[in-house]
Each structure stands twice: as C-alpha cells, then as structure tokens.
Enzyme design. Structure first.
Site, PDB file in Angstrom:
ATOM      1  N   ASP A  37      -0.918   1.792   2.943  1.00 53.00           N
ATOM      2  CA  ASP A  37      -0.844   2.029   1.505  1.00 53.00           C
ATOM      3  C   ASP A  37      -0.375   0.743   0.836  1.00 53.00           C
ATOM      4  O   ASP A  37       0.000  -0.215   1.512  1.00 53.00           O
ATOM      5  CB  ASP A  37       0.040   3.239   1.155  1.00 53.00           C
ATOM      6  CG  ASP A  37       1.493   3.089   1.558  1.00 53.00           C
ATOM      7  OD1 ASP A  37       1.812   2.135   2.302  1.00 53.00           O
ATOM      8  OD2 ASP A  37       2.318   3.912   1.135  1.00 53.00           O
TER       9      ASP A  37
ATOM     10  N   TYR B  82       1.515  -2.359  -1.236  1.00 53.09           N
ATOM     11  CA  TYR B  82       2.868  -2.904  -1.254  1.00 53.09           C
ATOM     12  C   TYR B  82       3.679  -2.229  -2.359  1.00 53.09           C
ATOM     13  O   TYR B  82       3.144  -1.846  -3.403  1.00 53.09           O
ATOM     14  CB  TYR B  82       2.828  -4.412  -1.499  1.00 53.09           C
ATOM     15  CG  TYR B  82       2.181  -5.202  -0.380  1.00 53.09           C
ATOM     16  CD1 TYR B  82       2.720  -5.199   0.901  1.00 53.09           C
ATOM     17  CD2 TYR B  82       1.037  -5.971  -0.614  1.00 53.09           C
ATOM     18  CE1 TYR B  82       2.142  -5.941   1.927  1.00 53.09           C
ATOM     19  CE2 TYR B  82       0.448  -6.712   0.407  1.00 53.09           C
ATOM     20  CZ  TYR B  82       1.008  -6.691   1.671  1.00 53.09           C
ATOM     21  OH  TYR B  82       0.428  -7.420   2.689  1.00 53.09           O
TER      22      TYR B  82
ATOM     23  N   PHE C 255      -3.400  -5.575   2.597  1.00 49.95           N
ATOM     24  CA  PHE C 255      -2.742  -6.780   3.106  1.00 49.95           C
ATOM     25  C   PHE C 255      -2.671  -7.914   2.093  1.00 49.95           C
ATOM     26  O   PHE C 255      -1.904  -8.863   2.284  1.00 49.95           O
ATOM     27  CB  PHE C 255      -3.405  -7.288   4.403  1.00 49.95           C
ATOM     28  CG  PHE C 255      -3.213  -6.387   5.580  1.00 49.95           C
ATOM     29  CD1 PHE C 255      -2.020  -6.361   6.273  1.00 49.95           C
ATOM     30  CD2 PHE C 255      -4.238  -5.540   5.998  1.00 49.95           C
ATOM     31  CE1 PHE C 255      -1.836  -5.522   7.360  1.00 49.95           C
ATOM     32  CE2 PHE C 255      -4.052  -4.689   7.081  1.00 49.95           C
ATOM     33  CZ  PHE C 255      -2.855  -4.683   7.768  1.00 49.95           C
TER      34      PHE C 255
ATOM     35  N   HIS D 204      -0.515  -3.581  15.304  1.00 51.56           N
ATOM     36  CA  HIS D 204      -0.349  -3.942  13.896  1.00 51.56           C
ATOM     37  C   HIS D 204       0.265  -5.337  13.812  1.00 51.56           C
ATOM     38  O   HIS D 204       1.108  -5.709  14.641  1.00 51.56           O
ATOM     39  CB  HIS D 204       0.554  -2.916  13.213  1.00 51.56           C
ATOM     40  CG  HIS D 204       0.499  -2.980  11.718  1.00 51.56           C
ATOM     41  ND1 HIS D 204       1.239  -3.897  10.992  1.00 51.56           N
ATOM     42  CD2 HIS D 204      -0.204  -2.261  10.810  1.00 51.56           C
ATOM     43  CE1 HIS D 204       0.988  -3.733   9.705  1.00 51.56           C
ATOM     44  NE2 HIS D 204       0.110  -2.751   9.567  1.00 51.56           N
TER      45      HIS D 204
END
Length: 223
Positions: free
Chosen positions: A64, A66, A77, A186
C-alpha cells in the site's frame, strides 16, 4: 466515473460500476474529506494511467502507499521528487547497481520506469496518514486482483516481479505460461538482505528481448 485515458478504460469500465467499488468509492469520499489520505486523489490511479494495458512489459507488485506526507504518488515503491529515498527502494537501487551497473540516483521517483511499461501496482491504492494498511479490506484488493487478471490473460509476454509473501500471494492469479514470474524476498531491510543477488532486472530484460521486445532502461535519472 474514473477516466484513465488509455485502453484500461474499456477493460475496467464494468469494474467501476460494481457494488463493491461503489462502496469503496463512498468510503474514499468520506476518508478524503475528513482525514489525511495518500496519495492525492488525482494520483490514485497513476499506475494504470502511466502504463497502458497493451504497453505493459513488467509488473512490480507492492502493498500500500507510503504513509508520510510528500511521498506517495500512485506508483508502488516510488516517491515524489524531493522526498528521501525509503530503505526498501535504497535496496532496490543497490541490487540494480550490482546487477546492471546502474548508478544509484539522487531520488526515488520511478516515473521513468512507468513510462516504459513497468506497472508499479500496489495491492491497496490508498492509505491514511501514518497508518499503514489502514485502507486494507475496503475493496482495493478485489480491484487490483482484477487488474492482474487482465494482465495475466494478455497474449504478449510480460514479467511479473513478486517480492515478499504478500506479492507472491498473487501467484493464484498469475498462471499464464507465456509470462515470466520472478520471486524474491521483499527488499525491505527487515528481510535481512535476502533480496540481494536476485538479478531480477537483468533476467527481466533477457526475457523481454528473447520475446522480441525492447529491454527496460532501469537507470533512474538524477533530478
């Protein structure tokens, strides 16, 4: 009615009319009018606006947006110009440097990728300030799953980059043998550096070129 101004409009027109999306729309109207929500409402669908359906070469699945002011702008990202590069994105840039020799840029603005057909798709497209996952379970997951279904059905090969367990949960959707699926830990520092060495960027380009497509220029320009 949401307008994306590309070929996603026809593919998603019915989705925007469904009952779950209308409920989501009502939730968002209330949230944006009473709380600080990111990204700006005009940026919610940037992942779709900047990467038309027929132009998608690669898909990077995020979680989701920032949660801090001045960061999120609708691309997984990526952060807005002027924002500090978050730790996960710093690790992505380190892997790019090791994999392809890309110079680590002075910013985390990934529009350069999106304009080449890299869809930077979060599973949930909005979030309340300083409250990670606060808009989970409101309907976004169903919507973005449908986006992935459409991409999976496409005949032209593409690459799906799935980093971490949340992204890899989408394997139930991505089952078309035409496409390449790349999995890794990740890029978050919490993963203990297990992301490093995956070489996903060179592997993606090799696959695209093998299938008659232009490689992606992964080098982010300095601002």
């Amino acid at each position: 009615m949401v307008k994306l101004h590309n070929d996603w409009d026809d593919r998603l027109a019915d989705e925007f009319q469904k009952e779950y999306y209308q409920k989501l729309r009502g939730f968002l109207k209330q949230a944006y009018s009473t709380r600080n929500v990111y990204p700006n409402m005009h940026d919610i669908f940037n992942a779709l606006k900047l990467a038309p359906y027929e132009g998608v070469k690669a898909v990077i699945v995020g979680q989701d947006p920032y949660i801090n002011q001045g960061e999120a702008h609708g691309l997984a990202f990526s952060v807005q110009p002027g924002a500090k590069t978050p730790p996960s994105l710093q690790n992505i840039f380190k892997e790019l440097h090791d994999d392809l020799g890309c110079v680590i840029p002075n910013n985390g603005h990934l529009v350069h990728w999106a304009m080449q057909g890299v869809m930077l798709l979060n599973t949930v497209l909005t979030v309340e300030a300083r409250r990670s996952k606060s808009h989970a379970g409101q309907g976004w997951e169903r919507f973005t799953d449908m986006v992935l279904h459409h991409l999976n059905d496409r005949e032209t090969p593409m690459v799906f980059l799935l980093w971490g367990r949340d992204a890899q949960a989408k394997l139930r959707i991505i089952n078309n043998p035409r496409h390449l699926v790349l999995q890794a830990a990740h890029p978050s520092p919490l993963a203990g550096g297990k992301f490093f060495g995956c070489r996903h960027f060179s592997k993606a380009n090799e696959f695209l070129e093998k299938n008659g497509q232009l490689a992606i220029d992964w080098q982010i320009p300095n601002i």
